[in-house]
Scaffold this motif. Structure first.
Motif, PDB file in Angstrom:
ATOM      1  N   ARG A  90      -5.419  40.051  80.496  1.00  0.00           N
ATOM      2  CA  ARG A  90      -4.307  39.296  81.073  1.00  0.00           C
ATOM      3  C   ARG A  90      -3.251  39.076  80.003  1.00  0.00           C
ATOM      4  O   ARG A  90      -3.555  39.116  78.806  1.00  0.00           O
ATOM      5  CB  ARG A  90      -4.802  37.945  81.621  1.00  0.00           C
ATOM      6  N   PHE A  91      -2.014  38.834  80.451  1.00  0.00           N
ATOM      7  CA  PHE A  91      -0.910  38.697  79.498  1.00  0.00           C
ATOM      8  C   PHE A  91      -1.105  37.513  78.571  1.00  0.00           C
ATOM      9  O   PHE A  91      -0.816  37.582  77.376  1.00  0.00           O
ATOM     10  CB  PHE A  91       0.430  38.563  80.236  1.00  0.00           C
ATOM     11  N   LYS A  92      -1.609  36.416  79.110  1.00  0.00           N
ATOM     12  CA  LYS A  92      -1.751  35.186  78.322  1.00  0.00           C
ATOM     13  C   LYS A  92      -2.594  35.389  77.061  1.00  0.00           C
ATOM     14  O   LYS A  92      -2.293  34.845  76.008  1.00  0.00           O
ATOM     15  CB  LYS A  92      -2.385  34.086  79.189  1.00  0.00           C
ATOM     16  N   ILE A  93      -3.641  36.170  77.198  1.00  0.00           N
ATOM     17  CA  ILE A  93      -4.509  36.380  76.029  1.00  0.00           C
ATOM     18  C   ILE A  93      -3.791  37.257  74.997  1.00  0.00           C
ATOM     19  O   ILE A  93      -3.939  37.073  73.786  1.00  0.00           O
ATOM     20  CB  ILE A  93      -5.888  36.958  76.443  1.00  0.00           C
ATOM     21  N   THR A 129      -0.955  45.817  88.233  1.00  0.00           N
ATOM     22  CA  THR A 129      -0.670  44.830  87.186  1.00  0.00           C
ATOM     23  C   THR A 129      -0.582  45.508  85.817  1.00  0.00           C
ATOM     24  O   THR A 129       0.133  45.040  84.936  1.00  0.00           O
ATOM     25  CB  THR A 129      -1.725  43.700  87.178  1.00  0.00           C
ATOM     26  N   LEU A 130      -1.278  46.620  85.676  1.00  0.00           N
ATOM     27  CA  LEU A 130      -1.204  47.379  84.421  1.00  0.00           C
ATOM     28  C   LEU A 130       0.205  47.939  84.240  1.00  0.00           C
ATOM     29  O   LEU A 130       0.839  47.771  83.190  1.00  0.00           O
ATOM     30  CB  LEU A 130      -2.229  48.520  84.448  1.00  0.00           C
ATOM     31  N   GLN A 131       0.696  48.572  85.262  1.00  0.00           N
ATOM     32  CA  GLN A 131       2.036  49.162  85.203  1.00  0.00           C
ATOM     33  C   GLN A 131       3.101  48.085  85.002  1.00  0.00           C
ATOM     34  O   GLN A 131       4.015  48.238  84.198  1.00  0.00           O
ATOM     35  CB  GLN A 131       2.300  49.938  86.497  1.00  0.00           C
ATOM     36  N   GLU A 132       2.923  47.002  85.746  1.00  0.00           N
ATOM     37  CA  GLU A 132       3.856  45.886  85.648  1.00  0.00           C
ATOM     38  C   GLU A 132       3.933  45.370  84.205  1.00  0.00           C
ATOM     39  O   GLU A 132       5.008  45.130  83.671  1.00  0.00           O
ATOM     40  CB  GLU A 132       3.323  44.769  86.553  1.00  0.00           C
ATOM     41  N   LEU A 133       2.767  45.223  83.597  1.00  0.00           N
ATOM     42  CA  LEU A 133       2.730  44.724  82.217  1.00  0.00           C
ATOM     43  C   LEU A 133       3.439  45.684  81.267  1.00  0.00           C
ATOM     44  O   LEU A 133       4.275  45.280  80.462  1.00  0.00           O
ATOM     45  CB  LEU A 133       1.279  44.530  81.751  1.00  0.00           C
ATOM     46  N   LEU A 134       3.093  46.963  81.385  1.00  0.00           N
ATOM     47  CA  LEU A 134       3.638  47.947  80.439  1.00  0.00           C
ATOM     48  C   LEU A 134       5.154  48.079  80.566  1.00  0.00           C
ATOM     49  O   LEU A 134       5.836  48.411  79.608  1.00  0.00           O
ATOM     50  CB  LEU A 134       2.952  49.306  80.650  1.00  0.00           C
ATOM     51  N   GLN A 176      -1.286  58.343  82.732  1.00  0.00           N
ATOM     52  CA  GLN A 176      -0.024  57.847  83.293  1.00  0.00           C
ATOM     53  C   GLN A 176       0.617  56.794  82.399  1.00  0.00           C
ATOM     54  O   GLN A 176       1.835  56.645  82.380  1.00  0.00           O
ATOM     55  CB  GLN A 176      -0.264  57.260  84.686  1.00  0.00           C
ATOM     56  N   SER A 177      -0.201  56.057  81.665  1.00  0.00           N
ATOM     57  CA  SER A 177       0.326  54.984  80.815  1.00  0.00           C
ATOM     58  C   SER A 177       0.991  55.531  79.559  1.00  0.00           C
ATOM     59  O   SER A 177       1.768  54.838  78.912  1.00  0.00           O
ATOM     60  CB  SER A 177      -0.808  54.036  80.401  1.00  0.00           C
ATOM     61  N   GLN A 178       0.672  56.771  79.234  1.00  0.00           N
ATOM     62  CA  GLN A 178       1.198  57.329  77.989  1.00  0.00           C
ATOM     63  C   GLN A 178       2.723  57.388  77.965  1.00  0.00           C
ATOM     64  O   GLN A 178       3.318  57.306  76.902  1.00  0.00           O
ATOM     65  CB  GLN A 178       0.570  58.710  77.720  1.00  0.00           C
ATOM     66  N   LYS A 179       3.321  57.467  79.142  1.00  0.00           N
ATOM     67  CA  LYS A 179       4.788  57.566  79.169  1.00  0.00           C
ATOM     68  C   LYS A 179       5.478  56.288  78.671  1.00  0.00           C
ATOM     69  O   LYS A 179       6.644  56.321  78.319  1.00  0.00           O
ATOM     70  CB  LYS A 179       5.269  57.930  80.571  1.00  0.00           C
ATOM     71  N   TYR A 180       4.744  55.200  78.619  1.00  0.00           N
ATOM     72  CA  TYR A 180       5.335  53.950  78.134  1.00  0.00           C
ATOM     73  C   TYR A 180       5.326  53.851  76.607  1.00  0.00           C
ATOM     74  O   TYR A 180       5.826  52.902  76.032  1.00  0.00           O
ATOM     75  CB  TYR A 180       4.605  52.730  78.726  1.00  0.00           C
TER      76      TYR A 180
END
Ligand SMILES: *Cc1c(COP(=O)(O)O)cnc(C)c1O
Length: 219
Positions: A90-93, A129-134, A176-180
């Protein structure tokens, strides 16, 4: 002796490009020392205070990996020395890890934990939520945490095809996350696979496995 033998044999059959995290949670210092004597340097723990205590008693070239769900008020116990936190869910941590990293004048490497299992009890981001965070600005502002990959746990089941399917999803999200991340960034770690399912995980593209009971015996 038993532990030494298991490490020797496991290392022999493990492909060289797979990083082994020896999960030593609940195991005594002596057991970790035996694995250390066999050349093992990366150990995984799931409780901050237990990790801190072991860090103090064992050789300082051990790389300690936090694999368990972390409470915000416990980050301070490991922030000075932890090598990699697998369980950012989670973002908070992440904010708390960043704050403690700044206090310790260092950068802390982290993996984002993704919920891929069917069981509800497991922590982690989902696809959205993963995409949103990144994509978020608040995430980009955290200067003292470095996200180097993803971690996930498959459902605890005998159904090999289901396990493979879950790992395949995690690998897809990893790609897919690598693009970030910039080209040549350190976003390279795919932590998946435990004693029961590491062979499937490796087939599905894991490059870091977390093995406890298979090496140290049942807890
Ligand atoms: C305990 C644990 C492991 C190791 O499990 P084994 O079945 O003993 O290999 C791996 N990953 C996480 C997150 C764990 O909590």
């Amino acid at each position: 002796m038993e532990i030494k033998k298991r490490f020797r044999e496991f290392k022999k059959k493990l492909p060289e490009d797979i990083v082994l995290v020896a999960v030593s949670k609940t195991k005594p210092i002596e057991a970790i020392q035996e694995a250390y004597d066999m050349g093992q340097r990366i150990f995984g723990e799931n409780k901050a205070l237990e990790m801190q205590k072991k860090y103090e008693e064992l050789p300082k070239d051990i790389q300690w990996h936090m694999i368990g769900n972390l409470q915000s008020n416990k980050v301070k116990y490991i922030a000075a020395f932890v090598d990699l936190i697998h369980s950012v869910d989670r973002f908070k941590i992440l904010e708390e890890i960043n704050k403690r990293a700044i206090q310790n004048r260092r950068t802390i490497k982290c993996l984002l934990q993704v919920h891929i299992a069917q069981e509800e009890s497991k922590f982690g981001f989902n696809e959205h939520t993963l995409q949103e965070l990144l994509e978020s600005d608040k995430f980009k502002k955290l200067q003292n945490v470095q996200i180097v990959g993803l971690m996930g746990m498959a459902t605890n089941t005998e159904n090999q095809e289901q396990i493979a399917k879950e790992f395949r999803l995690l690998r897809l999200l990893f790609e897919q996350s690598q693009k970030y991340f910039d080209k040549g960034s350190d976003f390279k770690v795919l932590s998946m696979g435990m004693s029961q399912d590491y062979e499937i995980a490796i087939k599905e593209g894991s490059n870091m496995i977390r093995i406890g009971s298979y090496l140290f015996g049942n807890r």
